[in-house]
Design a protein around this motif. Sequence first.
Motif, PDB file in Angstrom:
ATOM      1  N   TYR A 125       1.022  -1.061   0.015  1.00 39.74           N
ATOM      2  CA  TYR A 125       0.098   0.115   0.206  1.00 39.74           C
ATOM      3  C   TYR A 125       0.355   1.113  -0.117  1.00 39.74           C
TER       4      TYR A 125
ATOM      5  N   ARG B  77       3.282   1.431  -3.074  1.00 43.66           N
ATOM      6  CA  ARG B  77       2.113   2.547  -4.468  1.00 43.66           C
ATOM      7  C   ARG B  77       1.484   4.275  -4.065  1.00 43.66           C
TER       8      ARG B  77
ATOM      9  N   THR C 214      -0.861   3.610   7.829  1.00 45.74           N
ATOM     10  CA  THR C 214      -2.063   4.207   7.334  1.00 45.74           C
ATOM     11  C   THR C 214      -2.558   5.790   7.454  1.00 45.74           C
TER      12      THR C 214
END
Length: 476
Positions: free
Chosen positions: A27, A30, A155
Motif C-alpha cells: 500500500y 503505491r 496508514t
Amino acid sequence: MNIGRSSLKLFAAQFGSSILQFLGIAYFARVLGPSPLGVFFLFQALLGMLAIPANFGLSGAVEKRISEGKSQGAYLSSAIVLKITPLILIVVTILLFQSLINNYLGDDLAILLAVAIILQEASQLSIAVLKGELRVGETAILQVTRQIAWVGVGTAFVSLGFGSVALIYGLLTGLCLVLVWGWYKVSIIPDKPSREHAHSLIEYSKYNAVSSIGGYFYNWMDVAIIGLFLTQAHVGAYEIAWRVTSIVILLSRSIATTIFPQISKWDSKDAQDRIEDLLPQVLTPSLILVIPAFFGTVVLSEEILGLLFGSEYTIASLALIILMFDQVTEAGQVVLGRSLQAVNRPDLAARATVAGVVINLGLNLALVKPFGITGAAVATMIASLISGLLLHGFYLSQIVPIKIPSLELASCAIAAVGMTILIQTVIVIVGVGSIAKLLIMVALGAVIYTILLFSSPRMRTKMKIYFETISTRESQ
C-alpha cells in the motif's frame, strides 16, 4: 518448553506479522512511491546500525544466561545497568550530528531516530528476557502487535499527508506497545546487580556482538551503500525485494529462535546426545519452504514486483531472484548459527561472522556502483553462503556431530523443480497479467509442490516422525 508448539506459535505470529507488513508495504509503495519509501528504509538502516553499539550483543547474552536458570534477577539488573551508558552516548551523538543525519536521510528525522533507538533497545531486552525464561511462544503476540501498530498508524498518517514520516510514527508506536506489554509479561524480578554477573554477560556478549553485527550488516549495510552510490528510489526497490524474500524464511527463524534456549539448557547439563539428535530433526523443516520459493521466484519475480508494488519496482527483479537464493543458505545458517551460540561458543560464531562482514562490505563497495542493486544482492549472497552456512556449519560440527538429511532435502529440490516446470507451462498458456492470476499461480504452485513432495513415502514418514518427536520434546 514444548519446542514444536512454540515453533509453530512463533511461526504463525511471524507469518501474520509479515503478511501485515507485506500488505502495508504494498500500500505504501503505491501511495508514496519509491523515493519516500526509500527515506523510511534508510531510517531503518541507520536504526539497525546504531543498534550494534547500543546492544553490543547484550540481548543474546541475557537470553543465554537467564536460560541457564541461575541468578536470573542479578543478570537482568546487571544487563540494565550495562545498557544505560552506550544508549546515552548514542543519543548525544545523534543530537550533535543531526544536520548530517538529516541530510543523509533526506528529511528532519534525527530526533525521531534518537527516540527510536531508546524504545527499540528497551523493548528488545524484554523479549530477550522472555526467551531466556523459555517462554518463546509468548513473544509471538508482541511481534504481531508491533506490525499492527506500524501498518495502522502509518496508514492513518499517510492519509493525512505526512509522507515518509508517517511510517516512522507507526514504527515508534509499535515499539512503545512492545515495550510496555513485554515488560508487563516478564516474571523475573531484578536483583542487586554485581560485577561478577556483569562480567559474565560481557564475556558472552563481546563475541555475540560480532554475530549481531553480521545480522544487522546483511540486513542494512547493502541498503546504506545503495543509498550512498545510487538513489533513494533504488533503495526503495531493493528493500522491497528484500522484504519479499524475508517472508519465506519465517519458519526457519522460528525454529532457530525456539531451539536456542532449549539447546542452551541441554548444553549446561552436558546433554550433547539430545542436541545431536535434535539438529537433523529441524534442518528439513527449516528448508522445506525456502527451496520451492526460490524456484517459484525464478519464473515470477517480475510479476511479483510489478503487479503487487508497481512497475517502478521491477528494476529489482533479478536482485529478487538472487536474494531468494540467499534465503536458502540463510535458512540453514540461522539454525546452525543459533545452535553454535547456544552451546556457549559465541567466539566461533563471531569468527564466521567477521569473515562474512569483510566479504560483504568488500563486494558491496566493488559491485554496487558498476552493477547497481544486482551487485548488492550478489555481494550478500556470496557472503552469506561462505560465512553464514559453510563456516557456521564447520565450527558446529567440531562440537556436535551434524547429520545432514540429504535425501529429504533432495526430495524438496526435486519436488520444487517439478512444480516450476508445471507452473511455467500454465503461465505460457494463460499468462499472468493481474494480481488475481498471480495469487492463483502462487497457490497452484504450493499445491503442486505439496503433492509432489509428499508423494514420497520417505518424506511422509520423516515428517510424521518429526512432528511426533518434536511435539513431545520437553525441557528437563
